[in-house]
Design a protein around this motif. Structure first.
Motif, PDB file in Angstrom:
ATOM      1  N   VAL A 113      12.795  -7.676  14.548  1.00 19.79           N
ATOM      2  CA  VAL A 113      13.377  -6.911  15.479  1.00 19.79           C
ATOM      3  C   VAL A 113      13.125  -5.367  15.512  1.00 19.79           C
ATOM      4  N   SER A 114      13.368  -4.843  16.584  1.00 23.86           N
ATOM      5  CA  SER A 114      13.259  -3.192  16.415  1.00 23.86           C
ATOM      6  C   SER A 114      14.265  -2.422  15.576  1.00 23.86           C
ATOM      7  N   ASP A 115      14.161  -1.504  15.337  1.00 27.99           N
ATOM      8  CA  ASP A 115      15.185  -0.649  14.595  1.00 27.99           C
ATOM      9  C   ASP A 115      16.416  -0.548  15.554  1.00 27.99           C
ATOM     10  N   GLY A 116      16.115  -0.035  16.661  1.00 27.02           N
ATOM     11  CA  GLY A 116      17.259   0.100  17.489  1.00 27.02           C
ATOM     12  C   GLY A 116      18.260  -1.108  17.802  1.00 27.02           C
ATOM     13  N   ASN A 117      17.227  -2.051  18.196  1.00 26.60           N
ATOM     14  CA  ASN A 117      17.953  -3.256  18.299  1.00 26.60           C
ATOM     15  C   ASN A 117      18.928  -3.742  17.078  1.00 26.60           C
ATOM     16  N   LEU A 118      18.482  -3.751  15.830  1.00 23.42           N
ATOM     17  CA  LEU A 118      19.135  -4.013  14.606  1.00 23.42           C
ATOM     18  C   LEU A 118      20.412  -3.302  14.534  1.00 23.42           C
ATOM     19  N   ASP A 119      19.958  -2.107  14.607  1.00 26.20           N
ATOM     20  CA  ASP A 119      20.986  -0.986  14.157  1.00 26.20           C
ATOM     21  C   ASP A 119      22.287  -1.226  15.283  1.00 26.20           C
ATOM     22  N   SER A 120      21.985  -1.610  16.618  1.00 30.34           N
ATOM     23  CA  SER A 120      23.161  -1.890  17.597  1.00 30.34           C
ATOM     24  C   SER A 120      23.787  -2.947  17.111  1.00 30.34           C
ATOM     25  N   HIS A 121      23.195  -4.051  16.749  1.00 28.18           N
ATOM     26  CA  HIS A 121      23.891  -5.232  16.347  1.00 28.18           C
ATOM     27  C   HIS A 121      24.528  -5.284  15.028  1.00 28.18           C
ATOM     28  N   LEU A 122      24.162  -4.561  14.285  1.00 22.86           N
ATOM     29  CA  LEU A 122      24.770  -4.293  12.893  1.00 22.86           C
ATOM     30  C   LEU A 122      26.079  -3.449  13.009  1.00 22.86           C
ATOM     31  N   LYS A 123      25.890  -2.355  14.010  1.00 20.01           N
ATOM     32  CA  LYS A 123      27.138  -1.852  14.208  1.00 20.01           C
ATOM     33  C   LYS A 123      28.433  -2.503  14.872  1.00 20.01           C
TER      34      LYS A 123
END
Length: 116
Positions: free
Chosen positions: A39-49
């Motif tokens: 996955v992309s950085d932004g997609n993973l970051d959003s879901h981790l948050k």
């Protein structure tokens, strides 16, 4: 059982994958999660948050030489939620367990866990 009984936070496929991966790995860095889940950085970051805000995932930040490193782990609440989500999915399977476990040669699909 209605679909609305499934945990809406874990019902998103990437969040389910993150939780399942962390359940098996124990802990993983952002980079490991990104590479393993593709996955992309932004997609993973959003879901981790979202998982962190719900208390399902904890983050540990290490500083030292080089860039700071973040490691993520499933919390006890997250593990409980994942087990509950899996149990809810299992309850949606046909009640006729004999038909669900019949050999594939009889035309009935057999559900087996994916191995890595």
């Amino acid at each position: 059982m209605a679909l609305d009984t499934l945990d809406p936070l874990l019902h998103q496929p990437l969040r389910t994958q993150v939780a399942a991966f962390l359940a098996g790995a124990g802990e993983a860095t952002f980079t490991e999660l990104k590479q393993r889940l593709d996955v992309s950085d932004g997609n993973l970051d959003s879901h981790l948050k979202k998982l962190i805000a719900a208390g399902y995932v904890s983050v540990r930040k290490e500083t030292g030489e080089g860039r700071p490193q973040s490691s993520y782990a499933l919390t006890p609440l997250g593990r409980e939620a994942l087990h509950g989500y899996i149990a809810a999915l299992q309850r949606l399977l046909p009640l006729d367990r004999a038909a669900a476990s019949a050999p594939a040669s009889q035309g009935t699909p057999v559900l087996r866990p994916r191995t890595q």
